[in-house]
Design a protein around this motif. Structure first.
Motif, PDB file in Angstrom:
ATOM      1  N   ALA A   1     -28.475  30.004   3.503  1.00  0.00           N
ATOM      2  CA  ALA A   1     -28.356  31.316   4.672  1.00  0.00           C
ATOM      3  C   ALA A   1     -27.060  30.872   5.074  1.00  0.00           C
ATOM      4  O   ALA A   1     -25.609  31.505   4.829  1.00  0.00           O
ATOM      5  N   GLU A   2     -26.153  29.449   4.720  1.00  0.00           N
ATOM      6  CA  GLU A   2     -25.438  28.785   4.914  1.00  0.00           C
ATOM      7  C   GLU A   2     -23.986  29.647   3.700  1.00  0.00           C
ATOM      8  O   GLU A   2     -22.515  29.824   4.009  1.00  0.00           O
ATOM      9  N   GLU A   3     -24.481  29.115   2.589  1.00  0.00           N
ATOM     10  CA  GLU A   3     -23.603  29.805   1.805  1.00  0.00           C
ATOM     11  C   GLU A   3     -23.604  31.325   1.434  1.00  0.00           C
ATOM     12  O   GLU A   3     -22.224  31.758   1.598  1.00  0.00           O
ATOM     13  N   GLU A   4     -23.985  32.005   2.352  1.00  0.00           N
ATOM     14  CA  GLU A   4     -24.197  33.942   2.276  1.00  0.00           C
ATOM     15  C   GLU A   4     -22.749  33.532   3.363  1.00  0.00           C
ATOM     16  O   GLU A   4     -21.864  34.419   3.285  1.00  0.00           O
ATOM     17  N   ALA A   5     -23.587  33.171   4.464  1.00  0.00           N
ATOM     18  CA  ALA A   5     -22.316  33.044   6.051  1.00  0.00           C
ATOM     19  C   ALA A   5     -20.819  33.338   5.178  1.00  0.00           C
ATOM     20  O   ALA A   5     -20.059  33.148   5.537  1.00  0.00           O
ATOM     21  N   LEU A   6     -20.633  31.547   4.274  1.00  0.00           N
ATOM     22  CA  LEU A   6     -19.457  31.165   3.864  1.00  0.00           C
ATOM     23  C   LEU A   6     -18.936  32.555   2.952  1.00  0.00           C
ATOM     24  O   LEU A   6     -17.718  32.134   3.156  1.00  0.00           O
ATOM     25  N   ARG A   7     -19.526  32.983   2.251  1.00  0.00           N
ATOM     26  CA  ARG A   7     -18.971  34.051   1.110  1.00  0.00           C
ATOM     27  C   ARG A   7     -18.705  34.980   1.945  1.00  0.00           C
ATOM     28  O   ARG A   7     -17.339  35.250   1.745  1.00  0.00           O
ATOM     29  N   GLU A   8     -18.949  35.662   2.950  1.00  0.00           N
ATOM     30  CA  GLU A   8     -18.490  36.278   4.069  1.00  0.00           C
ATOM     31  C   GLU A   8     -17.674  36.112   4.711  1.00  0.00           C
ATOM     32  O   GLU A   8     -16.415  37.082   4.414  1.00  0.00           O
ATOM     33  N   LEU A   9     -17.498  35.254   5.105  1.00  0.00           N
ATOM     34  CA  LEU A   9     -16.103  34.238   6.337  1.00  0.00           C
ATOM     35  C   LEU A   9     -14.950  34.305   4.893  1.00  0.00           C
ATOM     36  O   LEU A   9     -13.767  34.679   5.510  1.00  0.00           O
ATOM     37  N   PHE A  10     -15.087  34.515   3.479  1.00  0.00           N
ATOM     38  CA  PHE A  10     -14.013  33.929   2.811  1.00  0.00           C
ATOM     39  C   PHE A  10     -13.620  35.918   2.622  1.00  0.00           C
ATOM     40  O   PHE A  10     -12.225  35.347   2.162  1.00  0.00           O
ATOM     41  N   PHE A  11     -14.530  35.768   2.254  1.00  0.00           N
ATOM     42  CA  PHE A  11     -13.901  37.291   2.241  1.00  0.00           C
ATOM     43  C   PHE A  11     -13.541  38.104   3.327  1.00  0.00           C
ATOM     44  O   PHE A  11     -12.358  38.594   3.221  1.00  0.00           O
ATOM     45  N   PHE A  12     -13.941  38.389   4.220  1.00  0.00           N
ATOM     46  CA  PHE A  12     -13.271  38.870   5.450  1.00  0.00           C
ATOM     47  C   PHE A  12     -11.814  37.608   5.520  1.00  0.00           C
ATOM     48  O   PHE A  12     -10.786  38.182   6.299  1.00  0.00           O
ATOM     49  N   ASP A  13     -11.791  36.326   5.368  1.00  0.00           N
ATOM     50  CA  ASP A  13     -10.236  35.700   5.466  1.00  0.00           C
ATOM     51  C   ASP A  13      -8.926  36.155   4.783  1.00  0.00           C
ATOM     52  O   ASP A  13      -8.158  36.437   5.282  1.00  0.00           O
ATOM     53  N   ILE A  14      -9.632  36.197   3.581  1.00  0.00           N
ATOM     54  CA  ILE A  14      -8.861  37.058   2.437  1.00  0.00           C
ATOM     55  C   ILE A  14      -8.699  37.717   2.903  1.00  0.00           C
ATOM     56  O   ILE A  14      -7.049  38.256   2.507  1.00  0.00           O
ATOM     57  N   LEU A  15      -9.370  39.103   2.423  1.00  0.00           N
ATOM     58  CA  LEU A  15      -8.972  40.736   3.293  1.00  0.00           C
ATOM     59  C   LEU A  15      -7.570  40.779   4.462  1.00  0.00           C
ATOM     60  O   LEU A  15      -7.368  40.574   4.116  1.00  0.00           O
ATOM     61  N   ALA A  16      -7.404  39.896   4.943  1.00  0.00           N
ATOM     62  CA  ALA A  16      -7.025  39.881   5.954  1.00  0.00           C
ATOM     63  C   ALA A  16      -5.861  39.412   5.758  1.00  0.00           C
ATOM     64  O   ALA A  16      -4.707  39.988   6.015  1.00  0.00           O
ATOM     65  N   SER A  17      -5.787  38.405   5.117  1.00  0.00           N
ATOM     66  CA  SER A  17      -4.363  38.542   4.254  1.00  0.00           C
ATOM     67  C   SER A  17      -3.809  38.437   3.626  1.00  0.00           C
ATOM     68  O   SER A  17      -2.462  38.171   3.151  1.00  0.00           O
ATOM     69  N   GLY A  18      -4.134  40.064   3.499  1.00  0.00           N
ATOM     70  CA  GLY A  18      -3.647  40.846   2.282  1.00  0.00           C
ATOM     71  C   GLY A  18      -4.155  40.675   0.497  1.00  0.00           C
ATOM     72  O   GLY A  18      -3.228  41.598  -0.086  1.00  0.00           O
ATOM     73  N   ILE A  19      -5.208  40.288   0.428  1.00  0.00           N
ATOM     74  CA  ILE A  19      -6.089  40.469  -0.712  1.00  0.00           C
ATOM     75  C   ILE A  19      -7.329  40.350  -0.600  1.00  0.00           C
ATOM     76  O   ILE A  19      -8.141  40.266  -0.697  1.00  0.00           O
ATOM     77  N   TYR A  20      -7.085  41.852  -2.125  1.00  0.00           N
ATOM     78  CA  TYR A  20      -8.273  42.510  -2.212  1.00  0.00           C
ATOM     79  C   TYR A  20      -8.999  41.830  -3.165  1.00  0.00           C
ATOM     80  O   TYR A  20      -8.975  41.842  -4.541  1.00  0.00           O
ATOM     81  N   LEU A  21     -10.884  41.454  -3.026  1.00  0.00           N
ATOM     82  CA  LEU A  21     -11.604  40.635  -4.281  1.00  0.00           C
ATOM     83  C   LEU A  21     -13.285  41.280  -4.189  1.00  0.00           C
ATOM     84  O   LEU A  21     -13.288  42.287  -2.718  1.00  0.00           O
ATOM     85  N   ALA A  22     -13.657  41.150  -4.430  1.00  0.00           N
ATOM     86  CA  ALA A  22     -14.951  41.673  -4.640  1.00  0.00           C
ATOM     87  C   ALA A  22     -15.694  41.262  -3.366  1.00  0.00           C
ATOM     88  O   ALA A  22     -15.743  39.989  -3.306  1.00  0.00           O
ATOM     89  N   ARG A  23     -16.438  41.739  -3.172  1.00  0.00           N
ATOM     90  CA  ARG A  23     -17.583  41.180  -1.491  1.00  0.00           C
ATOM     91  C   ARG A  23     -17.663  39.914  -1.876  1.00  0.00           C
ATOM     92  O   ARG A  23     -17.280  38.970  -1.447  1.00  0.00           O
ATOM     93  N   ARG A  24     -18.263  39.897  -3.352  1.00  0.00           N
ATOM     94  CA  ARG A  24     -19.189  38.606  -3.751  1.00  0.00           C
ATOM     95  C   ARG A  24     -18.183  37.496  -4.249  1.00  0.00           C
ATOM     96  O   ARG A  24     -19.355  36.233  -4.163  1.00  0.00           O
TER      97      ARG A  24
END
Length: 443
Positions: A385-408
């Motif tokens: 559960a911790e890894e999945e939460a960190l993955r989601e956090l990474f996606f949203f933080d990087i997206l907010a910085s203007g970089i688009y990655l795959a959600r995973r």
């Protein structure tokens, strides 16, 4: 147009625990993407889940893109992004490669849906046969999914056996996906024998145990959706030997990994399968798949096995593919892209190691995936559960910085991505690791 902010600026270090950090990141995402949210709500009225491609869906709703140019995207809220998702490896040429656009326009001018063979398909087939060591003959499909289905069909007909050995966490298309536990109701009902990736002893034992009923072993030389986990060369070599001894067809799914050299991972490793499946970028962004291999197996399609498909040789894919493979993505360009990706991953991992976290990027060449456990990782495992939460956090933080990655957390470099773009990625990853240091796993 809203300007992206560094991760640290968006975070403001307000959160003290992972659950709060994810909740705040979600709230910020919703506030910044009202048009995407509205589009998703409309889409749910006419499509189950509000989409027609499951990988693009994530909570609370996916970002809707409006246009792309080069290696950049703009969403329906007017926000710009550096595109490092690369259409899950299919967007190798970026969004505006002029030579591909010209080829498509020229093909359009000659007419669509000709219901006939043409010179372009022979030319593209020749390019593929000339580059991949295993491919003596090739046929086209509309997707990698179809290519894998046809390759398995050929193996079953050629051997007279019915079962297929596949690997947990593997993905070979929308109807050939293998979760880490249980089964997926979308997967075709072939009889499958499941093995663990990179487990030489266990997999060879399974091949020998089921040799009388195994038609094929199908494997990605690097798991793609399974986390960009490379197969060890000794593992692939052991599969080659064991399948040869038992008369089993070895299939390399190189739909993603074919970009790793002029002749894919099979050429890079010097391990030749019996059949190879291809797809993604090969038609320059048009729909495409292909399967090919030895003449004795592929010869079954010369009268014995029917292979239909209205758009297998559609004029747009054939025209774009000839330019994509024949003029743009040459073996020399493939090597340059591979080296650029290797340097990118080493740089990112150096940054993360220096910050004392076990977060790292796995992968080969121009593909990488963010991992939140210590490496090296040899096979996929159910995320905590911790890894999945960190993955989601990474996606949203990087997206907010203007970089688009795959959600995973997957990166697939496109050819327009240069050093300036990789500098921007490195800065964003460093900023994330610093801003979220208290939440990341420590070395």
């Amino acid at each position: 147009m809203p300007e992206p902010a560094p991760v640290s600026a968006a975070v403001k270090l307000r959160n003290s625990d992972l659950a709060s950090a994810v909740a705040e990141a979600r709230e910020a995402y919703v506030a910044a993407h009202p048009a995407s949210q509205a589009l998703h709500e409309r889409a749910r009225q006419v499509m189950p889940g509000g989409n027609t491609r499951s990988v693009l869906m994530y909570s609370p709703f996916p970002t809707a893109m409006e246009k792309g140019e080069g290696c950049h995207l703009r969403d329906v809220d007017g926000r710009d992004y550096l595109d490092l998702c690369g259409e899950y490896t299919a967007g190798l040429f970026g969004h505006s490669e002029q030579r591909i656009h010209d080829a498509v326009r020229e093909a359009l001018g000659r007419g669509l849906n000709l219901a006939a063979v043409g010179a372009a398909e022979t030319s593209l087939a020749g390019l593929i046969c000339g580059r991949f060591p295993s491919v003596e003959l090739v046929r086209f499909t509309n997707s990698g999914t179809e290519a894998n289905l046809m390759a398995l069909t050929a193996a079953r007909a050629f051997t007279g056996r019915d079962a297929v050995l596949a690997f947990r966490g593997g993905y070979h298309g929308g109807v050939l996906l293998f979760p880490l536990s249980g089964t997926n109701p979308a997967t075709v009902p072939f009889p499958f024998v499941m093995a663990d990736y990179n487990d030489v002893e266990g997999t060879v034992a399974l091949i020998r145990e089921h040799a009388d009923r195994l038609a094929a072993v199908i494997i990605e030389p690097m798991l793609g959706s399974g986390g960009c986990i490379p197969a060890r060369p000794d593992f692939l070599a052991a599969l080659r030997q064991a399948t040869t001894e038992a008369g089993i067809v070895l299939i390399f799914d190189e739909v993603m990994t074919s970009r790793m050299s002029g002749g894919g991972m099979q050429a890079r490793l010097g391990i030749t399968p019996d059949l190879t499946t291809l797809g993604k970028y090969m038609a320059g962004g048009m729909s495409f798949g292909a399967f090919g291999g030895s003449a004795d197996i592929m010869g079954l399609f010369d009268g014995r096995i029917a292979h239909a498909g209205t758009f297998n040789n559609n004029v747009l894919s054939m025209a774009a593919g000839n330019v994509a493979l024949g003029k743009i993505f040459t073996p020399e360009v493939a090597e340059t892209l591979f080296a650029r990706g290797e340097a990118m991953r080493a740089r990112l991992n150096g940054i993360l190691t220096g910050m004392g976290t076990t977060m790292h990027f796995s992968g080969i060449g121009s593909m990488a995936t963010a991992q939140f456990r210590a490496g090296p990782i040899e096979r996929p495992e159910p995320p905590t559960a911790e890894e999945e939460a960190l993955r989601e956090l990474f996606f949203f933080d990087i997206l907010a910085s203007g970089i688009y990655l795959a959600r995973r957390g997957m990166i697939a470099l496109s050819l327009p991505v240069g050093e300036a773009e990789l500098d921007r990625l490195a800065a964003a990853v460093a900023d994330f690791a610093e801003a979220r240091a208290a939440l990341l796993p420590r070395a």
